[in-house]
Write an enzyme that holds these catalytic residues in place. Structure first.
Site, mmCIF file in Angstrom:
data_model
loop_
_atom_site.group_PDB
_atom_site.id
_atom_site.type_symbol
_atom_site.label_atom_id
_atom_site.label_comp_id
_atom_site.label_asym_id
_atom_site.label_seq_id
_atom_site.Cartn_x
_atom_site.Cartn_y
_atom_site.Cartn_z
ATOM 1 N N GLY A 135 -2.694 -2.917 7.756
ATOM 2 C CA GLY A 135 -1.559 -1.673 7.507
ATOM 3 C C GLY A 135 -0.811 -0.700 8.842
ATOM 4 N N ASP A 149 -0.358 -2.245 12.082
ATOM 5 C CA ASP A 149 -0.034 -2.321 12.735
ATOM 6 C C ASP A 149 -0.643 -3.152 14.372
ATOM 7 O OD1 ASP A 149 0.873 -2.432 10.761
ATOM 8 O OD2 ASP A 149 3.175 -2.851 11.469
ATOM 9 N N TYR A 171 3.669 4.266 17.509
ATOM 10 C CA TYR A 171 2.977 3.854 15.700
ATOM 11 C C TYR A 171 1.467 4.248 15.905
ATOM 12 C CZ TYR A 171 5.652 0.675 13.179
ATOM 13 O OH TYR A 171 5.231 -0.540 11.639
ATOM 14 N N TRP A 172 0.691 2.583 15.924
ATOM 15 C CA TRP A 172 -0.590 3.008 15.164
ATOM 16 C C TRP A 172 -1.616 3.233 16.416
ATOM 17 C CZ3 TRP A 172 -1.949 4.261 10.785
ATOM 18 C CH2 TRP A 172 -0.963 3.939 9.739
ATOM 19 N N TRP A 218 1.091 -1.123 -0.307
ATOM 20 C CA TRP A 218 0.308 -0.008 -0.263
ATOM 21 C C TRP A 218 0.751 1.610 -0.427
ATOM 22 C CZ3 TRP A 218 -3.537 2.202 4.635
ATOM 23 C CH2 TRP A 218 -2.603 1.572 5.550
ATOM 24 N N GLU A 246 7.629 8.945 9.472
ATOM 25 C CA GLU A 246 7.026 8.374 9.976
ATOM 26 C C GLU A 246 5.285 8.581 10.382
ATOM 27 O OE1 GLU A 246 7.927 4.482 10.691
ATOM 28 O OE2 GLU A 246 6.430 3.104 9.464
#
Ligand code: GLC
Length: 440
Positions: A171, A173, A363-364, A39, A407
């Protein structure tokens, strides 16, 4: 109007993509992600199309070399760089155990199906539309095969929603949405093959990246799939993690719609695409919509129950025109309300600001991701939510300008941090910026 600030940002974004080009494809980042990611490539080609169409072609040609014979597009296509340090690499995936695998070395799971829309958005930037049409013609049947795979093999009950079977597939994670399903895997009780992580090179990485227990579970699932020789029916029957995700499905639906635009250009029939889309939209609203929160939830297929965790993935269905006007107004209130918005935060945190376990650095589990802002921006525009769309765009460009092409970013304006998190020089952060700047 293109200001001096925009011009400088545009040049820096191109520099990131140029540096990440390795002669065959654009890496997501110079060292942390040395191969080709599925992606990521979708977002990358949209930005590349604003200034280098040849590389759009090459990137996509390389990616589709990795497509499996059943239509599956793997989440990683491995390049040949002997210096590339990445775990899990091809020797761990053992994709060759699958009868469907191609010669090209790949992973054995997929990622959000972005190519229908990526190709359409790239085409709209193409300097020469006739030349670009040749690429559309070459890729159209391959993307169609990918959608057929998802609506066939990832939707055994034929509901209209494709499932994911690994947290790397959506995507996002280590999103909190996956926690409850992952709890079913107890790393102390199951056998996990030995492995060494390669993602902790940066000293701050341990604080920002998934935990060891997360990784044990990711590895356990990969081991399960390779032991099943990647046979879908076996995976569906044995995998403890089978989930219908609103982000993955909204992207699939939007790509299906964009494939319809492409089909019309190429004089191809659209009935199959239309049928997939209609069924999927109805099921998103019947099954995943949550009128209490004004968000779409994920669905745990193993337990047959809703996962009530508020992440920004639940806002993304705006992108695909899934909500009615009334639902969209409710989503707007959610997005602009205390869950995702405050005077002291940037749009859009990936996890509700009201959640007790939000982690602004991890991160997520809280940080702002630029590709999510881009998807939300497209959705907001679609419903004429112009004020919030503009905030998404300006917040994103300002984050990139202040901190660099990282990121992910701390959503707190006064966090005290001077950098973004994860890797710097991150391709899709640059690429989304290029798409926004092309509109200026
Ligand atoms: C991380 C992200 C994933 C992305 C990959 C490469 O694993 O979570 O979405 O595709 O990095 O950039």
């Amino acid at each position: 109007m293109m200001t001096q600030y925009h011009k400088i940002l545009r040049q820096s974004a191109r520099d990131v993509l140029d540096r990440n080009w390795n002669g065959h494809f654009t890496r997501p980042a110079p060292s942390l992600y040395p191969h080709q990611w599925n992606w990521d490539t979708g977002f990358i080609v949209i930005g590349l199309a604003t200034y280098d169409w040849k590389r759009v072609e090459k990137d996509l040609q390389f990616l589709f070399r990795g497509q499996w014979k059943n239509g599956m597009l793997p989440h990683i296509i491995f390049g040949n760089d002997p210096e590339a340090r990445y775990f899990p690499g091809p020797e761990f995936w053992q994709a060759e155990r699958a009868s469907m695998a191609p010669e090209q070395a790949t992973s054995g799971i997929t990622q959000p199906p972005v190519f229908g829309f990526a190709l359409w958005h790239a085409y709209r930037h193409a300097p020469n539309r006739d030349e670009a049409k040749t690429l559309l013609r070459a890729l159209y049947p391959k993307i169609l095969a990918q959608h057929a795979y998802l609506y066939r093999d990832r939707d055994p009950a034929q509901e209209g929603l494709a499932y994911i079977c690994h947290p790397w597939e959506p995507g996002t994670d280590n999103s909190p949405t996956w926690d409850s399903a992952l709890q079913r895997i107890d790393p102390q009780q199951v056998s996990i093959p030995p492995y060494t992580r390669k993602d902790l090179q940066n000293p701050r990485a341990a604080a920002h990246r998934p935990t060891q227990a997360d990784y044990d579970r990711y590895v356990y699932l990969v081991d399960l799939f390779r032991s099943a020789d990647y046979e879908e029916a076996k995976i569906a029957a044995t995998c403890p993690f089978i989930i219908q995700d609103p982000l993955f499905n909204a992207i699939l639906i939007y790509s299906t719609e964009c494939l319809m635009h492409i089909a019309r250009l190429l004089d191809e029939p659209t009935n199959q695409l239309e049928a997939w889309r209609t069924r999927a939209v109805a099921q998103m609203n019947a099954k995943l919509w949550n009128p209490q929160t004004g968000l779409y939830d994920a669905w745990d297929v193993v337990q047959d129950q809703r996962i009530e965790i508020q992440t920004s993935s639940g806002l993304i269905p705006l992108l695909a025109g899934i909500p009615s006007k009334t639902q969209a107004e409710q989503i707007q209130r959610t997005l602009e309300g205390p869950m995702f918005s405050s005077r002291d935060t940037w749009l859009c945190p990936t996890y509700s600001l009201l959640a007790e376990d939000i982690n602004y650095e991890k991160y997520w589990r809280g940080p702002v991701w630029i590709n999510m802002n881009w998807l939300l921006y497209q959705g907001a525009k679609r419903y004429n939510l112009d004020t919030v769309a503009e905030r998404l765009r300006t917040d994103s460009l300002e984050l990139l300008n202040r901190f660099g092409f990282y990121e992910y970013f701390d959503p707190r304006r006064k966090s005290g941090t001077r950098e973004g998190y994860g890797t710097d020089q991150f391709s899709w952060s640059a690429s989304c910026a290029l798409d926004w700047l092309a509109e200026t």
